[in-house]
Design an enzyme around this catalytic site. Structure first.
Site, PDB file in Angstrom:
ATOM      1  N   SER A  96       0.835  -1.213   0.000  1.00  0.00           N
ATOM      2  CA  SER A  96       0.000   0.000   0.000  1.00  0.00           C
ATOM      3  C   SER A  96       0.866   1.258   0.000  1.00  0.00           C
ATOM      4  CB  SER A  96      -0.892   0.017   1.245  1.00  0.00           C
ATOM      5  OG  SER A  96      -1.830  -1.022   1.184  1.00  0.00           O
TER       6      SER A  96
ATOM      7  N   ARG B 160       1.695   4.241  -3.043  1.00  0.00           N
ATOM      8  CA  ARG B 160       1.495   5.666  -2.737  1.00  0.00           C
ATOM      9  C   ARG B 160       2.793   6.446  -2.873  1.00  0.00           C
ATOM     10  NH1 ARG B 160      -2.373   2.581  -0.455  1.00  0.00           N
ATOM     11  NH2 ARG B 160      -4.389   3.464   0.159  1.00  0.00           N
TER      12      ARG B 160
ATOM     13  N   GLY C 297      -5.313  -3.814  -8.131  1.00  0.00           N
ATOM     14  CA  GLY C 297      -6.513  -3.051  -7.795  1.00  0.00           C
ATOM     15  C   GLY C 297      -6.188  -1.710  -7.164  1.00  0.00           C
TER      16      GLY C 297
ATOM     17  N   ARG D 132     -13.075  -7.073 -11.665  1.00  0.00           N
ATOM     18  CA  ARG D 132     -13.341  -6.413 -10.380  1.00  0.00           C
ATOM     19  C   ARG D 132     -14.144  -5.125 -10.556  1.00  0.00           C
ATOM     20  NH1 ARG D 132      -7.907  -6.444  -6.950  1.00  0.00           N
ATOM     21  NH2 ARG D 132      -9.401  -5.872  -5.313  1.00  0.00           N
TER      22      ARG D 132
ATOM     23  N   SER E 148     -13.525   0.689   2.583  1.00  0.00           N
ATOM     24  CA  SER E 148     -12.519   0.569   1.531  1.00  0.00           C
ATOM     25  C   SER E 148     -11.549   1.735   1.537  1.00  0.00           C
ATOM     26  CB  SER E 148     -13.181   0.469   0.158  1.00  0.00           C
ATOM     27  OG  SER E 148     -12.190   0.609  -0.846  1.00  0.00           O
TER      28      SER E 148
ATOM     29  N   GLN F 160      -9.248   2.016  -0.616  1.00  0.00           N
ATOM     30  CA  GLN F 160      -9.026   2.406  -2.006  1.00  0.00           C
ATOM     31  C   GLN F 160     -10.032   3.461  -2.432  1.00  0.00           C
ATOM     32  OE1 GLN F 160      -9.051  -1.196  -4.320  1.00  0.00           O
ATOM     33  NE2 GLN F 160      -7.179  -1.962  -3.399  1.00  0.00           N
TER      34      GLN F 160
ATOM     35  N   ASP G 163      -6.805  -8.398   4.107  1.00  0.00           N
ATOM     36  CA  ASP G 163      -6.039  -9.239   3.179  1.00  0.00           C
ATOM     37  C   ASP G 163      -5.517 -10.517   3.850  1.00  0.00           C
ATOM     38  OD1 ASP G 163      -6.420  -7.475   1.092  1.00  0.00           O
ATOM     39  OD2 ASP G 163      -4.609  -6.329   1.545  1.00  0.00           O
TER      40      ASP G 163
ATOM     41  N   LYS H 125     -12.010  -9.201  -4.181  1.00  0.00           N
ATOM     42  CA  LYS H 125     -10.547  -9.044  -4.194  1.00  0.00           C
ATOM     43  C   LYS H 125      -9.988  -9.621  -5.502  1.00  0.00           C
ATOM     44  CE  LYS H 125     -10.274  -6.920  -0.317  1.00  0.00           C
ATOM     45  NZ  LYS H 125      -9.963  -5.482  -0.365  1.00  0.00           N
TER      46      LYS H 125
ATOM     47  N   ARG I 124     -12.326 -14.283  -2.825  1.00  0.00           N
ATOM     48  CA  ARG I 124     -11.444 -14.974  -1.874  1.00  0.00           C
ATOM     49  C   ARG I 124     -12.194 -15.890  -0.929  1.00  0.00           C
ATOM     50  NH1 ARG I 124      -6.846 -10.430  -0.678  1.00  0.00           N
ATOM     51  NH2 ARG I 124      -5.668 -10.973  -2.544  1.00  0.00           N
TER      52      ARG I 124
HETATM   53  C1  S3P Z   1      -5.552  -1.314  -0.075  1.00  0.00           C
HETATM   54  C2  S3P Z   1      -6.828  -1.398   0.409  1.00  0.00           C
HETATM   55  C3  S3P Z   1      -7.555  -2.664   0.558  1.00  0.00           C
HETATM   56  C4  S3P Z   1      -6.638  -3.874   0.467  1.00  0.00           C
HETATM   57  C5  S3P Z   1      -5.649  -3.748  -0.649  1.00  0.00           C
HETATM   58  C6  S3P Z   1      -4.786  -2.509  -0.465  1.00  0.00           C
HETATM   59  C7  S3P Z   1      -4.921   0.013  -0.191  1.00  0.00           C
HETATM   60  O1  S3P Z   1      -8.515  -2.755  -0.480  1.00  0.00           O
HETATM   61  O2  S3P Z   1      -7.389  -5.060   0.296  1.00  0.00           O
HETATM   62  O3  S3P Z   1      -4.811  -4.873  -0.700  1.00  0.00           O
HETATM   63  O4  S3P Z   1      -3.692   0.077  -0.390  1.00  0.00           O
HETATM   64  O5  S3P Z   1      -5.627   1.025  -0.087  1.00  0.00           O
HETATM   65  P1  S3P Z   1     -10.011  -2.148  -0.320  1.00  0.00           P
HETATM   66  O6  S3P Z   1      -9.940  -0.696  -0.234  1.00  0.00           O
HETATM   67  O7  S3P Z   1     -10.730  -2.602  -1.570  1.00  0.00           O
HETATM   68  O8  S3P Z   1     -10.542  -2.805   0.918  1.00  0.00           O
END
Ligand code: S3P
Length: 444
Positions: free
Chosen positions: A20, A24, A91, A119, A164, A166, A318, A345, A349
């Site tokens: 993550s 970023r 993702g 997805r 989420s 993300q 995760d 995911k 999963r």
């Molecule tokens: C992540 C957020 C999570 C996680 C992914 C990394 C991130 O996803 O499952 O591996 O870096 O913001 P979600 O926001 O879909 O829960």
């Protein structure tokens, strides 16, 4: 690849950088003006895809020995990409980048592999549409798709409908190139790397948490972002999870997993394993890159089944696949609830874990958003199956860990995608004493 019952695991292993935070680092370094030097970056395929996308939009990103040097464009100054942005399996990369470029008055096309193309992207596109972004998708908010921003995007106040990080991050990143204040309301706290890191890069971000734990995040748009001269990425707790669980399950093991991020939005698995009776000592707690990190000494432990509360899901989202493996060796039943997000995911999963448990003789029950696993502490009768991984790295690594402790070997149908998040996985595990072997090459 196949994993076989191992002799006790021993020694030290240092996990690669957090996925993550690595995404970023490329995104924010690539956007900020000036130079960001990143060390500890995860060089997994997912993160490298994000780096390539930022390069296509004007950032300069180069490896320099152990470090990555990123020269950003300056906030608001990304360039229109002249080819589709290909995110492979990632993702996080695709959703955060969609947010970042959404408000730009240019076109961008996003593509990915078969897993990513299944997805849902609507969760990010919906708030972007509210800001004025046009979306052209062939199949209902799935990749491949193209977006084009308005002349001036509208700031929004957005309540994130699912837990989420993300989605939260995509809206905040869209706010960076939008006049005024963009507000995200987060009813359930998820990983806070975007808020924390944006602040470090000079954005004006305010976070308020009310008595019920609801967080309101306000970001001032169109501010200057500045490169961070020395950005350190701590080790990934989601990768450490596989080593930790292997150490707990293989009899006689005593290992140290070094440099693990201890941010409380990421430590739900450790808490759960400790409730199950795991011996995990946090050694040498320290700060690295503005985050708490520690080394984890893990010893083989007798585990007992527990109920994992639904509220804990965001802090270990995760890690459920590998928790299910730990639960397969626990005395009694482990019940995991609040798992609806696992369905979207890299694979479904929940279904993939249940199917993998089934072919390896692990008693379990699968519900719409829950899973229960009945453990077998001696591992007798477990294993012997071939697991369908559906292009999902965490399914592959979790079931290889099962094979290290089960009576019979466990095979996964594809191990190549492990490189998306943890290219060093087999090497690090083998150095601790794990036994893997390649099964015949898969038919093309
Ligand atoms: C992540 C957020 C999570 C996680 C992914 C990394 C991130 O996803 O499952 O591996 O870096 O913001 P979600 O926001 O879909 O829960």
């Amino acid at each position: 690849m196949r994993a076989m019952r191992a002799a006790p695991l021993g020694g030290h292993a240092r996990v690669p950088g957090d996925k993550s935070i690595s995404h970023r680092a490329f995104l924010f370094g690539g956007l900020a003006s000036g130079r960001t030097r990143v060390t500890g970056l995860l060089e997994g395929e997912d993160v490298l895809a994000t780096g390539r996308a930022m390069r296509q939009m004007g950032a300069r990103i180069e490896r320099d020995g152990e470090a990555w040097i990123v020269e950003g464009t300056g906030n608001g100054c990304l360039l229109e990409p002249d080819a589709p942005l290909d995110f492979g399996n990632a993702g996080t990369g695709v959703r955060l980048t969609m947010g970042l470029v959404g408000p730009y008055d240019f076109g961008a096309t996003f593509v990915g592999d078969a897993s990513l193309s299944r997805r849902p992207m609507g969760r990010v596109l919906d708030p972007l549409r509210m800001m004025g972004v046009q979306v052209a998708a062939r199949t209902g908010d799935r990749l491949p798709l193209s977006i084009r921003g308005p002349r001036a995007a509208a700031p929004i106040e957005y309540r994130v409908p699912m837990a989420s990080a993300q989605v939260k991050s995509a809206v905040l990143l869209a706010g960076l190139n939008t006049p005024g204040v963009t507000t995200v309301i987060e009813p359930v706290m998820t990983r806070d790397h975007t808020e924390k890191m944006l602040e470090g890069f000079g954005a004006v971000v305010e976070v308020a948490t009310d008595a019920a734990g609801v967080r309101t995040i306000r970001l001032e748009g169109q501010g200057a972002l500045k490169g961070v001269p020395d950005f350190v990425v701590p080790g990934d707790p989601s990768s450490a999870a596989f080593l930790v669980v292997a150490g707990l399950l293989v009899p006689g093991s005593d290992i140290v997993v070094e440099n693990v991020l201890m941010n409380p939005t990421r430590t739900g698995l450790l808490l759960t394993l400790e409730e199950m009776g795991a011996s995990i000592e946090r050694l040498n707690p320290r700060q690295s890159g503005g985050e708490d990190v520690a080394d984890l000494r893990v010893r083989h432990s007798a585990l007992k089944g527990v109920d994992v509360p639904a509220e804990r899901a965001p802090s270990m989202i995760d890690e459920y696949p590998v928790l299910a493996i730990a639960a397969a060796f626990a005395e009694g039943r482990t019940l995991m609830r609040g798992l609806d997000e696992l369905r979207v995911k890299e694979s479904d999963r929940l279904a993939a874990v249940a199917a993998g448990l089934k072919v390896n003789g692990v008693a379990h029950e699968e519900g719409e958003d829950w899973l229960s696993v009945e453990g077998r502490p001696d591992g007798k009768g477990l294993g012997g199956g071939m697991v369908a991984t559906h292009l999902d790295h965490r399914i592959a690594m979790s079931f290889l860990v099962l094979g290290l402790a089960a009576e019979k070997p466990v095979a996964v149908d594809d191990a190549r995608m492990i490189a998306t998040s943890f290219p060093e996985f087999t090497r690090l595990m083998e150095a601790l004493g794990a036994r893997f072997e390649a099964v015949a090459e898969r038919a093309a």
